[in-house]
Design a protein around this motif. Sequence first.
Motif, PDB file in Angstrom:
ATOM      1  N   MET A   1     -19.648 -74.147  62.301  1.00 51.24           N
ATOM      2  CA  MET A   1     -19.104 -72.754  61.631  1.00 51.24           C
ATOM      3  C   MET A   1     -18.656 -71.875  62.751  1.00 51.24           C
ATOM      4  SD  MET A   1     -22.132 -71.662  59.120  1.00 51.24           S
ATOM      5  CE  MET A   1     -21.491 -70.006  58.867  1.00 51.24           C
ATOM      6  N   ALA A   2     -19.550 -71.929  64.083  1.00 51.71           N
ATOM      7  CA  ALA A   2     -18.928 -71.116  65.139  1.00 51.71           C
ATOM      8  C   ALA A   2     -17.761 -71.550  65.752  1.00 51.71           C
ATOM      9  CB  ALA A   2     -20.123 -71.149  65.943  1.00 51.71           C
ATOM     10  N   ARG A   3     -17.501 -72.870  65.776  1.00 47.61           N
ATOM     11  CA  ARG A   3     -16.052 -73.598  66.365  1.00 47.61           C
ATOM     12  C   ARG A   3     -15.139 -73.084  65.268  1.00 47.61           C
ATOM     13  NH1 ARG A   3     -16.342 -79.550  67.683  1.00 47.61           N
ATOM     14  NH2 ARG A   3     -14.565 -78.704  69.148  1.00 47.61           N
ATOM     15  N   ALA A   4     -15.163 -72.778  64.232  1.00 48.55           N
ATOM     16  CA  ALA A   4     -14.132 -72.393  63.573  1.00 48.55           C
ATOM     17  C   ALA A   4     -13.720 -70.783  63.750  1.00 48.55           C
ATOM     18  CB  ALA A   4     -14.231 -72.751  61.953  1.00 48.55           C
ATOM     19  N   GLU A   5     -14.753 -70.114  63.886  1.00 45.57           N
ATOM     20  CA  GLU A   5     -14.804 -68.625  63.971  1.00 45.57           C
ATOM     21  C   GLU A   5     -16.048 -68.043  64.200  1.00 45.57           C
ATOM     22  OE1 GLU A   5     -14.621 -66.215  60.236  1.00 45.57           O
ATOM     23  OE2 GLU A   5     -14.824 -67.884  59.034  1.00 45.57           O
ATOM     24  N   PRO A   6     -16.068 -66.858  64.783  1.00 46.45           N
ATOM     25  CA  PRO A   6     -17.445 -66.401  65.316  1.00 46.45           C
ATOM     26  C   PRO A   6     -18.385 -66.192  63.998  1.00 46.45           C
ATOM     27  CG  PRO A   6     -15.670 -64.949  66.433  1.00 46.45           C
ATOM     28  CD  PRO A   6     -15.067 -66.139  65.346  1.00 46.45           C
ATOM     29  N   VAL A   7     -19.640 -66.282  64.465  1.00 47.65           N
ATOM     30  CA  VAL A   7     -20.822 -66.458  63.155  1.00 47.65           C
ATOM     31  C   VAL A   7     -21.675 -65.232  63.635  1.00 47.65           C
ATOM     32  CG1 VAL A   7     -22.386 -67.535  61.784  1.00 47.65           C
ATOM     33  CG2 VAL A   7     -20.367 -68.729  62.684  1.00 47.65           C
ATOM     34  N   ALA A   8     -22.068 -64.084  62.858  1.00 48.95           N
ATOM     35  CA  ALA A   8     -22.955 -63.349  63.123  1.00 48.95           C
ATOM     36  C   ALA A   8     -24.387 -63.813  62.432  1.00 48.95           C
ATOM     37  CB  ALA A   8     -22.925 -61.924  62.507  1.00 48.95           C
ATOM     38  N   ILE A   9     -25.266 -63.500  63.341  1.00 46.43           N
ATOM     39  CA  ILE A   9     -26.882 -64.148  62.805  1.00 46.43           C
ATOM     40  C   ILE A   9     -27.485 -62.845  62.565  1.00 46.43           C
ATOM     41  CG2 ILE A   9     -28.856 -65.086  63.799  1.00 46.43           C
ATOM     42  CD1 ILE A   9     -26.369 -67.078  63.751  1.00 46.43           C
TER      43      ILE A   9
ATOM     44  N   LYS B   1     -31.047 -60.684  61.074  1.00 53.91           N
ATOM     45  CA  LYS B   1     -32.457 -60.819  60.702  1.00 53.91           C
ATOM     46  C   LYS B   1     -32.796 -59.624  59.951  1.00 53.91           C
ATOM     47  CE  LYS B   1     -35.654 -62.463  63.883  1.00 53.91           C
ATOM     48  NZ  LYS B   1     -36.492 -62.706  64.809  1.00 53.91           N
ATOM     49  N   TYR B   2     -33.494 -59.883  58.924  1.00 55.52           N
ATOM     50  CA  TYR B   2     -33.881 -58.747  58.078  1.00 55.52           C
ATOM     51  C   TYR B   2     -32.661 -58.001  57.388  1.00 55.52           C
ATOM     52  CZ  TYR B   2     -38.272 -59.703  60.123  1.00 55.52           C
ATOM     53  OH  TYR B   2     -39.400 -60.276  60.699  1.00 55.52           O
ATOM     54  N   GLY B   3     -31.528 -58.705  57.335  1.00 53.58           N
ATOM     55  CA  GLY B   3     -30.155 -58.136  56.740  1.00 53.58           C
ATOM     56  C   GLY B   3     -29.484 -57.504  57.694  1.00 53.58           C
ATOM     57  N   ARG B   4     -29.730 -57.624  59.054  1.00 59.31           N
ATOM     58  CA  ARG B   4     -29.089 -56.691  60.044  1.00 59.31           C
ATOM     59  C   ARG B   4     -28.426 -57.735  61.102  1.00 59.31           C
ATOM     60  NH1 ARG B   4     -31.461 -54.481  64.432  1.00 59.31           N
ATOM     61  NH2 ARG B   4     -30.199 -53.833  65.730  1.00 59.31           N
ATOM     62  N   SER B   5     -27.198 -57.759  61.334  1.00 57.13           N
ATOM     63  CA  SER B   5     -26.619 -58.626  62.409  1.00 57.13           C
ATOM     64  C   SER B   5     -27.204 -58.256  63.734  1.00 57.13           C
ATOM     65  CB  SER B   5     -25.118 -58.390  62.556  1.00 57.13           C
ATOM     66  OG  SER B   5     -24.345 -58.678  61.443  1.00 57.13           O
ATOM     67  N   VAL B   6     -27.623 -59.495  64.440  1.00 56.68           N
ATOM     68  CA  VAL B   6     -28.295 -59.161  65.625  1.00 56.68           C
ATOM     69  C   VAL B   6     -27.556 -59.642  66.969  1.00 56.68           C
ATOM     70  CG1 VAL B   6     -30.505 -58.444  64.769  1.00 56.68           C
ATOM     71  CG2 VAL B   6     -29.994 -60.895  65.194  1.00 56.68           C
ATOM     72  N   VAL B   7     -26.923 -60.810  66.599  1.00 55.15           N
ATOM     73  CA  VAL B   7     -26.094 -61.722  67.453  1.00 55.15           C
ATOM     74  C   VAL B   7     -24.813 -62.277  67.105  1.00 55.15           C
ATOM     75  CG1 VAL B   7     -28.057 -62.162  69.232  1.00 55.15           C
ATOM     76  CG2 VAL B   7     -27.544 -63.798  67.434  1.00 55.15           C
ATOM     77  N   VAL B   8     -23.978 -62.589  67.744  1.00 55.75           N
ATOM     78  CA  VAL B   8     -22.736 -63.531  67.318  1.00 55.75           C
ATOM     79  C   VAL B   8     -22.674 -64.803  68.173  1.00 55.75           C
ATOM     80  CG1 VAL B   8     -20.331 -63.543  67.270  1.00 55.75           C
ATOM     81  CG2 VAL B   8     -21.632 -61.333  66.815  1.00 55.75           C
ATOM     82  N   VAL B   9     -22.602 -65.800  67.510  1.00 58.10           N
ATOM     83  CA  VAL B   9     -22.205 -67.135  68.033  1.00 58.10           C
ATOM     84  C   VAL B   9     -20.957 -67.380  67.896  1.00 58.10           C
ATOM     85  CG1 VAL B   9     -22.889 -69.431  67.874  1.00 58.10           C
ATOM     86  CG2 VAL B   9     -24.719 -67.919  67.306  1.00 58.10           C
ATOM     87  N   LEU B  10     -20.249 -67.879  69.120  1.00 59.68           N
ATOM     88  CA  LEU B  10     -19.011 -68.028  69.072  1.00 59.68           C
ATOM     89  C   LEU B  10     -18.690 -69.430  69.796  1.00 59.68           C
ATOM     90  CD1 LEU B  10     -16.833 -65.855  71.429  1.00 59.68           C
ATOM     91  CD2 LEU B  10     -19.137 -65.307  71.123  1.00 59.68           C
ATOM     92  N   ALA B  11     -17.428 -70.028  69.709  1.00 53.82           N
ATOM     93  CA  ALA B  11     -17.028 -71.108  70.278  1.00 53.82           C
ATOM     94  C   ALA B  11     -16.781 -70.807  72.062  1.00 53.82           C
ATOM     95  CB  ALA B  11     -15.627 -71.791  69.930  1.00 53.82           C
ATOM     96  N   VAL B  12     -16.918 -71.879  72.759  1.00 57.36           N
ATOM     97  CA  VAL B  12     -16.735 -71.656  74.131  1.00 57.36           C
ATOM     98  C   VAL B  12     -15.349 -71.313  74.364  1.00 57.36           C
ATOM     99  CG1 VAL B  12     -16.510 -74.008  74.829  1.00 57.36           C
ATOM    100  CG2 VAL B  12     -17.562 -72.432  76.392  1.00 57.36           C
ATOM    101  N   GLU B  13     -14.401 -71.612  73.867  1.00 55.60           N
ATOM    102  CA  GLU B  13     -13.116 -71.602  73.937  1.00 55.60           C
ATOM    103  C   GLU B  13     -12.647 -69.971  73.965  1.00 55.60           C
ATOM    104  OE1 GLU B  13     -13.540 -75.814  73.116  1.00 55.60           O
ATOM    105  OE2 GLU B  13     -14.121 -73.901  71.974  1.00 55.60           O
ATOM    106  N   GLU B  14     -13.397 -69.459  72.657  1.00 56.56           N
ATOM    107  CA  GLU B  14     -13.242 -68.006  72.356  1.00 56.56           C
ATOM    108  C   GLU B  14     -13.825 -67.081  73.477  1.00 56.56           C
ATOM    109  OE1 GLU B  14     -11.702 -64.828  70.046  1.00 56.56           O
ATOM    110  OE2 GLU B  14     -11.099 -66.636  70.287  1.00 56.56           O
ATOM    111  N   PHE B  15     -15.078 -67.439  73.986  1.00 59.57           N
ATOM    112  CA  PHE B  15     -15.657 -66.875  74.842  1.00 59.57           C
ATOM    113  C   PHE B  15     -14.990 -66.825  76.171  1.00 59.57           C
ATOM    114  CE2 PHE B  15     -18.753 -67.002  78.353  1.00 59.57           C
ATOM    115  CZ  PHE B  15     -19.186 -65.695  78.760  1.00 59.57           C
ATOM    116  N   GLU B  16     -14.540 -67.823  76.831  1.00 54.91           N
ATOM    117  CA  GLU B  16     -13.740 -67.991  77.731  1.00 54.91           C
ATOM    118  C   GLU B  16     -12.260 -67.196  77.559  1.00 54.91           C
ATOM    119  OE1 GLU B  16     -13.062 -72.115  78.305  1.00 54.91           O
ATOM    120  OE2 GLU B  16     -15.010 -72.463  79.476  1.00 54.91           O
ATOM    121  N   ARG B  17     -11.734 -67.142  76.471  1.00 49.79           N
ATOM    122  CA  ARG B  17     -10.310 -66.559  76.246  1.00 49.79           C
ATOM    123  C   ARG B  17     -10.724 -64.808  76.370  1.00 49.79           C
ATOM    124  NH1 ARG B  17      -8.091 -63.196  72.829  1.00 49.79           N
ATOM    125  NH2 ARG B  17      -9.503 -63.166  71.112  1.00 49.79           N
TER     126      ARG B  17
END
Length: 67
Positions: free
Chosen positions: A19-27, A29-45
């Motif tokens: 999922m994260a390779r296609a677009e950032p994904v919010a993780i 906890k208890y219904g509240r976004s706490v972190v975002v996972v994204l592809a390394v290419e997007e992070f580098e950009r």
Amino acid sequence: MQSISARDAKNAFGRLIDMARAEPVAIEKYGRSVVVVLAVEEFERLTAKAKKQVATAASGRRPAHEG
């Protein structure tokens, strides 16, 4: 941006990666976004863009329009 619960992210880590390779994904906890996972290419950009903005600001020049 898609969202996934922390429990689902843990239980289906391979799916989270896909999922994260296609677009950032919010993780969530208890219904509240706490972190975002994204592809390394997007992070580098994003980090390259931030570094360029910092360098431009430090030089006193106005940044060129980026689109």
